[in-house]
Scaffold this motif. Structure first.
Motif, PDB file in Angstrom:
ATOM      1  N   GLU A   7      14.199  95.742 109.043  1.00 32.63           N
ATOM      2  CA  GLU A   7      14.090  96.931 109.895  1.00 32.63           C
ATOM      3  C   GLU A   7      12.804  96.929 110.705  1.00 32.63           C
ATOM      4  OE1 GLU A   7      16.255  99.454 110.479  1.00 32.63           O
ATOM      5  OE2 GLU A   7      17.722  98.471 109.188  1.00 32.63           O
ATOM      6  N   LEU A  10      12.974  94.240 113.523  1.00 35.21           N
ATOM      7  CA  LEU A  10      13.841  94.650 114.627  1.00 35.21           C
ATOM      8  C   LEU A  10      13.230  95.794 115.426  1.00 35.21           C
ATOM      9  CD1 LEU A  10      17.369  94.389 112.999  1.00 35.21           C
ATOM     10  CD2 LEU A  10      16.275  92.805 114.598  1.00 35.21           C
ATOM     11  N   ASP A  11      12.614  96.762 114.740  1.00 34.56           N
ATOM     12  CA  ASP A  11      11.955  97.861 115.445  1.00 34.56           C
ATOM     13  C   ASP A  11      10.845  97.338 116.343  1.00 34.56           C
ATOM     14  OD1 ASP A  11      13.589  99.773 114.333  1.00 34.56           O
ATOM     15  OD2 ASP A  11      12.126 100.415 112.826  1.00 34.56           O
ATOM     16  N   LEU A  13      10.421  94.268 117.567  1.00 33.11           N
ATOM     17  CA  LEU A  13      10.961  93.449 118.653  1.00 33.11           C
ATOM     18  C   LEU A  13      11.720  94.282 119.670  1.00 33.11           C
ATOM     19  CD1 LEU A  13      12.094  90.264 116.721  1.00 33.11           C
ATOM     20  CD2 LEU A  13       9.994  90.616 118.045  1.00 33.11           C
ATOM     21  N   GLY A  14      12.072  95.494 119.322  1.00 28.59           N
ATOM     22  CA  GLY A  14      12.688  96.417 120.272  1.00 28.59           C
ATOM     23  C   GLY A  14      11.681  97.008 121.240  1.00 28.59           C
ATOM     24  N   ASP A  15      10.399  96.795 120.977  1.00 26.30           N
ATOM     25  CA  ASP A  15       9.340  97.321 121.832  1.00 26.30           C
ATOM     26  C   ASP A  15       9.033  96.326 122.951  1.00 26.30           C
ATOM     27  OD1 ASP A  15       6.946  99.301 122.122  1.00 26.30           O
ATOM     28  OD2 ASP A  15       6.063  97.285 122.196  1.00 26.30           O
ATOM     29  N   ASP A  16       9.048  96.818 124.183  1.00 28.88           N
ATOM     30  CA  ASP A  16       8.823  95.962 125.352  1.00 28.88           C
ATOM     31  C   ASP A  16       7.468  95.266 125.304  1.00 28.88           C
ATOM     32  OD1 ASP A  16       9.688  94.904 127.887  1.00 28.88           O
ATOM     33  OD2 ASP A  16       8.272  96.276 128.847  1.00 28.88           O
ATOM     34  N   ARG A  19       7.456  92.340 122.798  1.00 34.34           N
ATOM     35  CA  ARG A  19       8.191  91.184 123.331  1.00 34.34           C
ATOM     36  C   ARG A  19       7.386  90.479 124.418  1.00 34.34           C
ATOM     37  NH1 ARG A  19      12.199  94.966 123.515  1.00 34.34           N
ATOM     38  NH2 ARG A  19      12.201  94.901 125.793  1.00 34.34           N
ATOM     39  N   ARG A  49      -0.020  96.765 119.089  1.00 33.23           N
ATOM     40  CA  ARG A  49       1.080  95.800 118.956  1.00 33.23           C
ATOM     41  C   ARG A  49       0.582  94.498 118.347  1.00 33.23           C
ATOM     42  NH1 ARG A  49       2.179 100.012 120.853  1.00 33.23           N
ATOM     43  NH2 ARG A  49       4.158 100.645 121.742  1.00 33.23           N
TER      44      ARG A  49
END
Length: 115
Positions: A7, A10-11, A13-16, A19, A49
């Motif tokens: 979780e 994925l959370d 990597l969901g952040d621009d 990435r 980040r």
């Protein structure tokens, strides 16, 4: 190091910004200030980040000393790939992490047995 929880990975990597940071670090190691310029993010966002990526084992930190004696952290991605699989009503996240030569040698040596 144990793999991070699915979780959380994925959370993140969901952040621009996360990435973008990982993508830029595939080109070369960078300082947080350089990443801030590339990602056009605030200093606090970039550092946040980077802290998250480092705590999950996705980037490494190396201390750099400039000619004036200032210490700064340079970051490098150690993440090669992320694979998400779905089966039997569950999903799994597998991370492929770069392994440096000393760690690879230690793992190989540790796997040898004496007769």
């Amino acid at each position: 190091m144990t793999e991070p929880e699915s979780e959380r990975v994925l959370d993140l990597l969901g952040d621009d910004y996360a990435r973008q940071i990982l993508a830029y670090l595939t080109q070369e190691p960078m300082l947080a200030e350089e990443l801030g310029e590339q990602c056009e993010g605030s200093e606090s966002t970039i550092y946040d980040r980077l802290d998250q990526l480092h705590s999950m084992g996705l980037v490494s930190e190396n201390l750099q000393i400039d000619p004036q004696g200032h210490h700064r952290k340079q970051y490098e991605t150690i993440l090669n790939s992320v694979n998400v699989t779905f089966h039997d009503g569950i999903y799994e996240v597998q991370l492929e992490i770069k392994e440096d030569p000393p760690d690879r040698f230690a793992r190989m040596w540790g796997g040898m047995r004496r007769d």
